[in-house]
Each structure stands twice: as structure tokens, then as C-alpha cells.
Design a protein around this motif. Sequence first.
Motif, PDB file in Angstrom:
ATOM      1  N   GLU A  84      79.793  44.005  34.267  1.00  0.00           N
ATOM      2  CA  GLU A  84      78.899  43.042  33.620  1.00  0.00           C
ATOM      3  C   GLU A  84      79.002  43.153  32.090  1.00  0.00           C
ATOM      4  O   GLU A  84      78.986  42.154  31.376  1.00  0.00           O
ATOM      5  CB  GLU A  84      77.450  43.258  34.079  1.00  0.00           C
ATOM      6  CG  GLU A  84      76.457  42.223  33.557  1.00  0.00           C
ATOM      7  CD  GLU A  84      76.847  40.777  33.893  1.00  0.00           C
ATOM      8  OE1 GLU A  84      77.444  40.541  34.959  1.00  0.00           O
ATOM      9  OE2 GLU A  84      76.568  39.890  33.058  1.00  0.00           O
ATOM     10  N   TYR A 142      71.427  43.087  33.434  1.00  0.00           N
ATOM     11  CA  TYR A 142      71.959  43.782  34.605  1.00  0.00           C
ATOM     12  C   TYR A 142      70.831  44.121  35.561  1.00  0.00           C
ATOM     13  O   TYR A 142      69.828  44.708  35.154  1.00  0.00           O
ATOM     14  CB  TYR A 142      72.694  45.056  34.151  1.00  0.00           C
ATOM     15  CG  TYR A 142      73.220  45.892  35.295  1.00  0.00           C
ATOM     16  CD1 TYR A 142      74.186  45.367  36.157  1.00  0.00           C
ATOM     17  CD2 TYR A 142      72.758  47.181  35.506  1.00  0.00           C
ATOM     18  CE1 TYR A 142      74.666  46.123  37.204  1.00  0.00           C
ATOM     19  CE2 TYR A 142      73.236  47.950  36.557  1.00  0.00           C
ATOM     20  CZ  TYR A 142      74.190  47.414  37.411  1.00  0.00           C
ATOM     21  OH  TYR A 142      74.663  48.156  38.452  1.00  0.00           O
ATOM     22  N   GLU A 143      70.995  43.743  36.805  1.00  0.00           N
ATOM     23  CA  GLU A 143      69.976  43.940  37.839  1.00  0.00           C
ATOM     24  C   GLU A 143      68.621  43.413  37.388  1.00  0.00           C
ATOM     25  O   GLU A 143      67.600  44.090  37.492  1.00  0.00           O
ATOM     26  CB  GLU A 143      69.880  45.426  38.219  1.00  0.00           C
ATOM     27  CG  GLU A 143      71.123  45.888  38.978  1.00  0.00           C
ATOM     28  CD  GLU A 143      70.958  47.259  39.609  1.00  0.00           C
ATOM     29  OE1 GLU A 143      70.152  48.048  39.066  1.00  0.00           O
ATOM     30  OE2 GLU A 143      71.617  47.516  40.630  1.00  0.00           O
ATOM     31  N   GLU A 171      79.337  48.279  38.542  1.00  0.00           N
ATOM     32  CA  GLU A 171      78.902  46.888  38.398  1.00  0.00           C
ATOM     33  C   GLU A 171      78.429  46.633  36.983  1.00  0.00           C
ATOM     34  O   GLU A 171      78.644  45.574  36.410  1.00  0.00           O
ATOM     35  CB  GLU A 171      77.745  46.565  39.357  1.00  0.00           C
ATOM     36  CG  GLU A 171      78.026  46.825  40.822  1.00  0.00           C
ATOM     37  CD  GLU A 171      77.719  48.254  41.249  1.00  0.00           C
ATOM     38  OE1 GLU A 171      77.847  49.182  40.402  1.00  0.00           O
ATOM     39  OE2 GLU A 171      77.357  48.468  42.420  1.00  0.00           O
ATOM     40  N   GLU A 172      77.762  47.650  36.429  1.00  0.00           N
ATOM     41  CA  GLU A 172      77.249  47.488  35.079  1.00  0.00           C
ATOM     42  C   GLU A 172      78.403  47.401  34.085  1.00  0.00           C
ATOM     43  O   GLU A 172      78.383  46.610  33.139  1.00  0.00           O
ATOM     44  CB  GLU A 172      76.320  48.655  34.707  1.00  0.00           C
ATOM     45  CG  GLU A 172      75.541  48.380  33.454  1.00  0.00           C
ATOM     46  CD  GLU A 172      74.640  49.547  33.043  1.00  0.00           C
ATOM     47  OE1 GLU A 172      73.643  49.286  32.372  1.00  0.00           O
ATOM     48  OE2 GLU A 172      74.946  50.708  33.397  1.00  0.00           O
TER      49      GLU A 172
END
Lengths: 496, 95, 488
Positions: free
Chosen positions: A188, A130-131, A184-185
Motif C-alpha cells: 500500500e 491502511y486497514e 500488505e502495508e
Amino acid sequence: MTMAMTMAKTMAKTMAKTMAKTPWEVVIGLEVHVQLATQTKLFCGCSTQFGAPPNTNVCAVCSGQPGVLPVLNAQAITFALKLGLATGGTIRRRSRFARKNYFYPDLPKGYQISQYDEPLVEGGAVEIWYEGQPRSIGLTRIHLEEDAGKNVHLATGAASLVDLNRAGVPLIEVVSEPALRAPEEAAEYMRTLRGIVRALGICDGNLEQGSLRCDANISLRPWGQQALGTKVEVKNINSFRFVQKALEYEIERQGGLLTRGQTIQQETRQWNAEGGRTESMRSKEEAHDYRYFPEPDLPPVMIEEGLIDAVRAALPELPLQRRQRLMEQDGLSEYDATELTRESELTDYYSRAVAAGALPKRVANWMLTELLSRVTDARDVAQAPVAPAGLAELLGLLESGKVSGKLAKEIWAKMWDSGRTALQIATEGGLFQQSDSGAIEQAVRAVVDAHPDRVADYRAGKTKLMGWFVGQVMQATQGKANPQLVNTLLTQLLDG
Amino acid sequence: MKISPEQVQKVGELARLQLSVDETAALAEQLSRLVEHFEQLDELDTAAVEPTSHVLPLGCPERPDVTVASLARELVLSQAPLHEDGYFVVPKIID
Amino acid sequence: MDIVELTVTALAERVRGRQLSAVEVAQAYLARIAELEPTLHAFITVDAEGALAAARALDLRLARGEDVGPLAGVPIALKDIFVTQGLRTTCGSRILADWVPPYEGTPSARLRAAGAVVLGKANMDEFAMGSSNENSAFGVCRNPWDVDRVPGGSSGGSAAAVAGRLCLGALGTDTGGSIRQPAALCGVVGIKPTYGRVSRYGVIAFASSLDQVGPIARTTEDAAALLEVIAGHDPLDATSLPQPVGRYREACRRGVRGLRIGVPAEYFAAGLDPEIETAVRAAIDQLAAQGAEVVDISLPHTKYAIATYYLLCTAEASSNLARYDGVRFGLRAARPRDLRDLYSRTRHDGFGPEVRRRIILGTFALSAGYYDAYYAKGQRVRTLIRQDFSRAFERCDVIVVSTLPIMVFKLGERLDDSLQMYLADIYTISCNLAGLPGLSLPCGFSRQGLPIGLQVLGPPLGEEQVFAVAGSYEQAHDWHRRVPEVRR
């Protein structure tokens, strides 16, 4: 700079970024219900097939007739063990089913057979990316339970209809720790979990058929506060996009309330996809009291060491491991490796094409552009009319300069439609690239000789005309000339 | 422990049993007597005793994942007080 | 030869040998039913047509030389808790008054496959909750020995039908004594086998961890013959025991020489009717005279059994009875306002007062805040009661006690006091809590001519020992040959 310092800096950056948006820290935990890809239901031999006419995959057991008893599906246990071991959880050697009692028309027995204080798997984690960072999302537990049927709500009239085809279909509930920090996490995490259960072959991953459904728990707290804020549960979200949207909506809503000095109600809400908002489920506001107790019809499930070893030994490579391998062994970029490991079918296709001799980078490029543009769902590549070996052959022709990139795309299209090989199509269509320098030199000379004025312009400094010259040569050779060779020869002739 | 009519009413709601006022009062009295008798178990120190949920020294048997024919739908629905188009029918569910 | 006086083995032998047709047998018993059923009301449903059709089919197969099984032509009553495909199954409840099951349960299927002929579905307390059969939604059943008295319960109809010669054998279920208690009160033999010995598939659940199926018959050997057929592993019941079935008929003739009979002091305490105590002590002396060794034992947690039992069984029942919601089968309240109204009124109208009482009690015992104090506590005390028996069976092979502390009571006598009714179960329920086999057989009659039951308990899967003791005792008496004269 030490590793720790780098990490601290990155974290500070992330925090600053988030804090810039809101004064609240977001805490999210997901409960994902994964429908297992068994042939039969959890406690009876009825088919789990999706889409059958209503109440046709139903027997005395799953319709809860008086006097029936459940008998456990062995495959469901194996499937749950697979996920437990793949996520590094602890397998309970003795686990137990329990009854969760509540009344609802889609619940034929008036209780759901689930697991309560002795689940099959405890602990473990799902590794996500993530990111640009690896993150380990801790799991609380994984347990087995039966699905409920389906209530069909008629828009008109005063009645609802009940279909029990889905009643008794095996689910595993994967409960994460409240370890997720952003919508978003969370999306994901769910995406990664889907990749894992598909790679394990325990779930078909069909979101549109409800094969993965998620309940999200979300709370907000001021940065730096230890205690968790009041939790709101958003129920029954069935896509990655909706998880993200529902959570974003909740952050707005809860943040707004907190900012205005109001308190958050602990409650259950549901996601309204059409309205793009969550709504309170008032009818479920009454105190829940599920009166769990050990299921007397099923003795405790004893898991033997031998089974654990056998399941562990047969675990396939997981998407994140594949991704790592594709980057390290094959030298793929992070982007390519990530995309190619989203679905097992893509990775399989890729691996088989590489095994057939194609260059990894070329395979990746081709697949992510030419192949994916021709299927509606990435999983369909498993049934693509061009097999991985066929693609490898085409890429071999491209690599050796026998066909040009442009022609390769034409050949690919024909392969897709006709099912014939690249070699057959290229031979019959005379589509091979000319790499015979004599023939190309002739063509180059002809073009140069025919346009003395342009040659003069070029030599006078209009070097951009090189592209025009190449185009002329390619046209003269019906695209078959090796463009690199054309370039070299033109340069020699014009500059020399 | 005395069980109040309010408690009986609450439990009746959990159990989806409509109870009249008279019935609730009578049940509260009867249950209080029973529960008082049950409280004799408090004499026993069971902190170190494992609960029994199954008397058998058995593990849970498992069946192979092989499809068995379902019931004919007419049979499944034959005993339903109300059914329509292959579905069971209930009053409108309001979430 | 009086057909209705033949034993199971003798009758099956004659039918198999075609000296007697299955149809003749069925007709003889249907004639008894026609005569006595209006008085006794032992049945909820008599299936004369089905019985005669089954008998005709058997005769046809026998004529073709086929082996139709060890129970050829044996006429049976099934407690109406056994699910019979195509034959109404009510469980004694209004809520299932018109339920015609879409499937057949294992115990009845095994009986039919062995050649037995099902005469009908026997009366019972609603959902097997009761000790007098007065909780039946289909009217009370009467005791053939005195029609003003109860037949016991919950398998009251089964026991009354066997005692009254309305059938040769019957199946009952026993959650806290529901086979043994009515068998004792009707002067017949009834056995509750080890938990898991007989499949519960197709047996409507009352309290799943306690329910067990067993036969009721006139003699121990008849009961043994029926148990041999219905016992054994069933893949459709996850709590079914995989061990091979014992040789119960043979065990009935094995004798008691060398067997140690445990006599627990707690079962001869205050509250035991003196006439019953005399009969039971005489029976123990008799067994000693036949070669058994009598051992004093102790079951110290006996007095906690009632509380433990009623906590656990009502909790399980509250969950088992949740499926009766008016949606898929059974009664449905008319014109419901909404879903909740449908549920609440259907369940109120469909269940009788005792069932409602137990659902409320059980729901309470499981509810938040009370689970640990009640349900979980009950489960722990259940362990202590089991341990009592494990220790006792280190010192003895069987335990012999009375089946109940009181004489058979009159209809209506105890209806008002549920606690008093529950307390009368004191001698039968520990056996269910520990999952043990227990058999009741006649051991005499009171001065008023009412039957008295002797109870033999064994260790898990100790059915053979239990039959050996019962068979040995029975050989020395003719209690089981007495036929009640039903006064209409």
C-alpha cells in the motif's frame, strides 16, 4: 470512551490479529527507485525514451568514454524537490553528488553518480491509508542518482549482452524508515508513493517498464523487543503484488528459521517471480565496499530559497488530499473516493464531469462500473472516446428521468463507439423515457385489463407479481416508460 | 602502518586488478613506505577543519532538459572489442 | 626567414596575411619531426596527413578571404591525453593503444577553430602518472638538451617537442606539476591556469579535482596567445569557471612596477639544488630591479603537500580508471573465463606498473576503514594548504619560487624509488591542491648546460599578474632564444 482508548483498542486488536499468525514482529523498510519523467538523462542530453533499439540513446557521456564529464539536468532537481516538498522533507540547501564505485557491465564508468552523506532531501513522510486508518510512514531521505544500463542474459551460450539506453536515466531513491509492519502495508505504501509521483507529474508510473523498482529490507524480532533483528535485503522488485509476495515469503522463511532456533544470515536476496520465492544472491556475497567519495566533476548543488518557494507554490493536490476532498465536499463513500484517486486521470475525469453539472455520486458509480470496464488501464480514461462533459450530459438525462438506466447503458455504448453525444443518440433512436403519465397510464390500464386472472392473484396476496406487471408495461413501451412512474400507477390501480 | 600482501590482494580484488604473488609482495612493501610517509599528516589536528573536495566557490551548473542527438550506434560500438546485434558482449553474468 | 623560429603571433600574422601558407608551415615542422623524432620520440602519433589536410583547408579559406582565427597555421602538438575524434588517443597506455575516439574534446576543438594545425599526439607518462615520461607504454621520450636525460613528465613529449622545434606550441595537462616540471626541464614556458579556467571536457581524467589543461610554448607571449584561445567557460564541464578570459598577451608587457612578490621560506629549504637556488634568487633580484617589491612570506603546510597530493590523486584516479574494463573500448583480455577474469586480466595487462601501483594505493585510501584516516584526512589538510595561500596572497600579488628542487635527471636514474620520485614534486603540487595558476619559464642553465625553471604562482584567476611577472623577467634575458642542439 476517549480517543486514546479507542486507538489503544484498535492497536491491540491489530496486534492480536498479527500475533495470532506469528510470534514475530515484522519490520520492513523500502527503498523505492522512481524513474523521473525527464526528457533527457541525468548528466547528458540523450533521450530517456523507453523501448528504443539497443544502444541508440547513447552518447560519449553515458557510455563512459574516456574524457567525458557530467552536466546536471535542471529538471531532475526540480522533480526531486517536488517530491521532497510534497512529503514534507527538509531540503538541503547544499547537497552533493558522490561516486559509488563498483564493477558491473551495465555501469559504464565503473562508478554510479549518486548521493551519499549529503542527499537532496532528508526526513518527511508518506501518508498512507491502511486497514481503514491513516498511517504516516517516515522517510529517511530522498536522493538523486543515475540508473544503470541493462544486461540481457541469453538463456543459451556463454555471453551476456549490454544495452546502455537506460544508463544515466535519472532516478530518485526514496528510502523509508523501517516503519512498515506488514507486506500488505508495504504494498500500500508503494501504491501510495506511485500515486504521489504521478500526481506530481514526475514519473509515468509504468511498473511494467520498471519506472518504480523497489528493494525491501525486512527483519523479524520477538514482540516487545527493541533491537532490530538481522536484516535481509530483497532486491529489484517491480510490482505491488511482488512486493507483498516477496515479503510474505521472507516472513515465512525467516519465521521458520527463527522458530527452529536458527539464525538469520544478513544477505541480499532476489525475488524469483516464476518460482514465487526469494533466492540468495551468492555471487554478490563478497564484501561490498563502494568507496563513496564526493564527485569531483560536480560542484555542490546549491538550492535557493526562491526555487523551493516556487516549487512549493506549484505543488498540485496529492491523491490522499483529493480522496479527503471527495469524501468531505462531494459526499462520496470511502470506497468510491479511494478508487477514484488511485490514478490522476480518474480524478481528473471525475472532476470534469462534476464540473459539467453531473451529480458526484452518479459520476462515481458510472465511472467505477461502466467506464472502468471499458479500459484496460485506468490511466487510459484520459483518452476515452467519451469526454467527461459527454458523460455529464448522459447522467443529466438519467437524472431528469428522460432516459432509463437500462437505456442509458445502451446510449453509453453507442457514445463510446460512435463518438456522438447522448442527446443525439437518444433523439435519433427515440430512446427517451416516457414520463407522460397519460400515455403510461394507458399502457398500464391495457396490461391490467388484459390479465384479470393475474390481477386477482395479486389482490389475493401474491404481491410479488408486481415485478411481472412492471415488466409487461416496460415491454409494451419498448423500455421507454419511466419505471418509477409505472410502479406508482400500477400500485394505484392494483391496490386502489 | 605496514600493509600486508593479503591487504594488497584484497584491494587488488576490489580494483579488479590481477596481481602476481611477486607483484603483491613488492606492492605491499612499496605501499607500506608510502603510507608511512602519509602518516605524517597525523601530526596535524584537523578535527575542526572542513574538507576540501572542490577548490572552486561554485555551485553546480544545470542544463535545460532538452534532448541532444545521441551518437550513431555504429560509432558507439566501433571501439568495442566485442559486439553483436547492437549490444556490447561480455562473458555470461551469473547473479 | 626560418619558419620554425617564428613566434606564434608572428607566424599567424604571416599566414593570415598570406605571406606564408599554412601548408609551408606544416611542411617545415613535419620536416623537423622527420629529422628529430627518431631520436627524441616526443610523439606517440604523428598525423602528417591530417596536418597537411587541415593546412590546405586553411589556405583555401584564406584564399576566399575568410578569417580563420588568431592561430592561423600555428602547428601544435597535443599531449595524447586530449581526445581527438578519429585520431588515435592512447593516454600513453597499452589499454587505449588502439582507441579511436568517437568525439572531440573542447581544448583541441577550440585550437582547431582558431586556425591551429594539429601535427600529432605527444608522448606522455601513462595516464599522466609520472614525472619523467618513463611510464609511457610507447617508449621513453628524451630531453632535447641532453638525450640521455628525461624530458620530465607527465607532459614530457609536449615540452620536448616545443623545445626541439618539432612544433610551435603544445597542450599539456598538469595535475601535480605535469606542465611546469617538463617545461622547466626542457627550457620552455608552461602554464597551469587556475583550476576551471580551461575546460576538461575531452581530457582523459587522472585526478579530476586537480587536473588542469595548459599550453607549453617557447615564450610567455606564445603561451599567453594559446591560453587566450583555450580558456573560457564550457557548458560541458560543470567545474568550468564562468568569468571572462583575461588579456594575457597584453599582460606580458605590463611590467612589474608596484607588484609585490612573495618569497616563501619553505621553498628555499634543504634539498634545493644550490645551482638552482642561485638562479632563482638572481631572478628575484632581477624582478626587484624591474620595480617589484619583494616580501617574505610563509606557507607552513608545504611539507604536508606530497602526502596530501598522493592520497587524493590516487584515490580519484582509482575511480577514474575503473572504466577501462575491456567492454566498450580499448584492450580486452583474450578468452576470459568469466566476467571477473575479463576485468582483472584486462586491467592487469593494459595498465603499466606505476598506474597499477597508484590504483592500488588509491583504492586502499578509499576503502572501508581507511577512508577517514587517509582520504578524508587528505581533504582536510588540503584546506590548510589552501588557507596558507589565501593568507600569503593578502601580503603579495604573486609568489616566485623554483619549479623543482633538483636538476633534470638521467633516464632510469630514479625509476626504482617511487617515494623519491614523488618527493621531487614538492614545489609544484601545492599549486594544484589550491587550484592556483602557476607558470614555469627558463631562468638560466646549469654549468652542464641544463635548463633551470622559475615558477610564478598567482591567486585564483591571477593569470594576468603571473604573465606580467614572467613577461617582465623574460624581456631582460635571452634564455628562451637558446635552441638545443639535439645530439643523435
